[in-house]
Design a protein around this motif. Structure first.
Motif, PDB file in Angstrom:
ATOM      1  N   GLU A 159      -6.276  19.695  -1.646  1.00  0.00           N
ATOM      2  CA  GLU A 159      -7.349  19.283  -0.745  1.00  0.00           C
ATOM      3  C   GLU A 159      -8.543  18.666  -1.459  1.00  0.00           C
ATOM      4  O   GLU A 159      -9.309  17.905  -0.860  1.00  0.00           O
ATOM      5  N   SER A 160      -8.704  18.959  -2.741  1.00  0.00           N
ATOM      6  CA  SER A 160      -9.893  18.477  -3.439  1.00  0.00           C
ATOM      7  C   SER A 160      -9.591  17.655  -4.693  1.00  0.00           C
ATOM      8  O   SER A 160     -10.481  16.999  -5.226  1.00  0.00           O
ATOM      9  N   ARG A 161      -8.358  17.670  -5.173  1.00  0.00           N
ATOM     10  CA  ARG A 161      -8.028  16.998  -6.435  1.00  0.00           C
ATOM     11  C   ARG A 161      -7.067  15.845  -6.182  1.00  0.00           C
ATOM     12  O   ARG A 161      -6.169  15.938  -5.338  1.00  0.00           O
ATOM     13  N   ASP A 179     -15.698  11.389  -7.671  1.00  0.00           N
ATOM     14  CA  ASP A 179     -15.322  10.932  -6.341  1.00  0.00           C
ATOM     15  C   ASP A 179     -14.279   9.825  -6.400  1.00  0.00           C
ATOM     16  O   ASP A 179     -14.336   8.955  -7.270  1.00  0.00           O
TER      17      ASP A 179
END
Length: 272
Positions: A147-149, A77
């Motif tokens: 979007e996620s990395r 995160d």
């Protein structure tokens, strides 16, 4: 001698890219990530021409100083990643202890009375002090890749042979302290010490241990402090850093203020 990784770092898959001169190791790191690099890449140079400090301030890296950035493209995160500045500070302190063993450095804060029994000390959030002056700064910068990395650049600048003269705070260098360590030797020790401290941090699961280690080297703990934040100044006693590594001040009335970002001043500066 050229730059090289510590064997411990190379064994764990860290890589190295060295430059004679670079604009900004942090900027190049983000470029590498956007170009598809998977991270665990150290970028180093002894001369940096467009380095940055916190809040966009310039960070000078004349020939012979150390500019180093570790690029990570993590799976954890981004909130946890923010605490890696404390890991970097500890790694640098450990590296300095390794390359300058037994060095009697008197350490104070903002030019005040030396404290801490002659150790290099860590100033919240991301500076390292020696002999009452700034020796090193650490800057974390992130960039979303999709979007996620995200990519994280952990920049570490150390005044090895020279320090700036025209800055509004005391500054020093290893050479000014009488040390003969060069940038290449310090970087080997830094890449090794990073491995140890990152293992303790363990993607945020070991943050409590990192916090405990950091507090043992904290500059100004228990001393008067002033923190400039969001257009105001908060004064009190530096009590601790909390479980999220935020700065905790207690004022004269016993009220506690927890600070996530700000400029910290100790000693006489705190009372001005």
């Amino acid at each position: 001698m050229g730059f090289s990784l510590a064997p411990t770092a190379a064994t764990l898959g860290y890589r190295l890219e060295a430059f004679d001169t670079v604009s900004s190791t942090n900027a190049v790191a983000i470029e590498r990530a956007r170009g598809g690099d998977d991270g665990k890449l150290w970028l180093v140079s002894k001369r940096q021409e467009a380095g940055r400090g916190r809040r966009g301030r310039a960070w000078e890296t004349p020939e012979g100083n150390l500019a180093a950035t570790l690029l990570l493209v993590p799976g954890f995160d981004i909130k946890a990643a923010a605490t890696l500045g404390f890991v970097a500070g500890l790694a640098l302190a450990d590296a300095l202890a390794a390359v300058i063993p037994g060095r009697g450095v008197s350490v104070g804060v903002d030019g005040g009375t030396p404290i801490g029994g002659g150790r290099f000390e860590l100033k919240w959030p991301n500076d390292l002090l020696a002999d009452g002056a700034k020796l090193s700064g650490i800057l974390l910068e992130s960039a979303m890749l999709d979007e996620s990395r995200f990519a994280l650049a952990i920049g570490i600048g150390v005044n090895v042979v020279a320090h700036p003269q025209d800055v509004p705070y005391p500054a020093t260098s290893l050479a000014a302290l009488g040390a003969t360590c060069d940038a290449e030797t310090l970087f080997i020790a830094l890449s090794d010490a990073w491995v140890d401290n990152a293992r303790i941090w363990d993607e945020g699961r070991g943050l409590a241990a990192i916090r405990e280690r950091w507090l043992k080297r904290a500059a100004g703990l228990g001393s008067p402090v002033a923190v400039r934040m969001e257009g105001r100044v908060v004064r009190g006693i530096f009590e601790t850093i909390d479980e999220q590594c935020r700065f905790v001040i207690r004022d004269e009335e016993g009220n506690v203020t927890t600070i996530a970002a700000g400029d910290v001043h100790f000693g006489a500066v705190a009372s001005a």
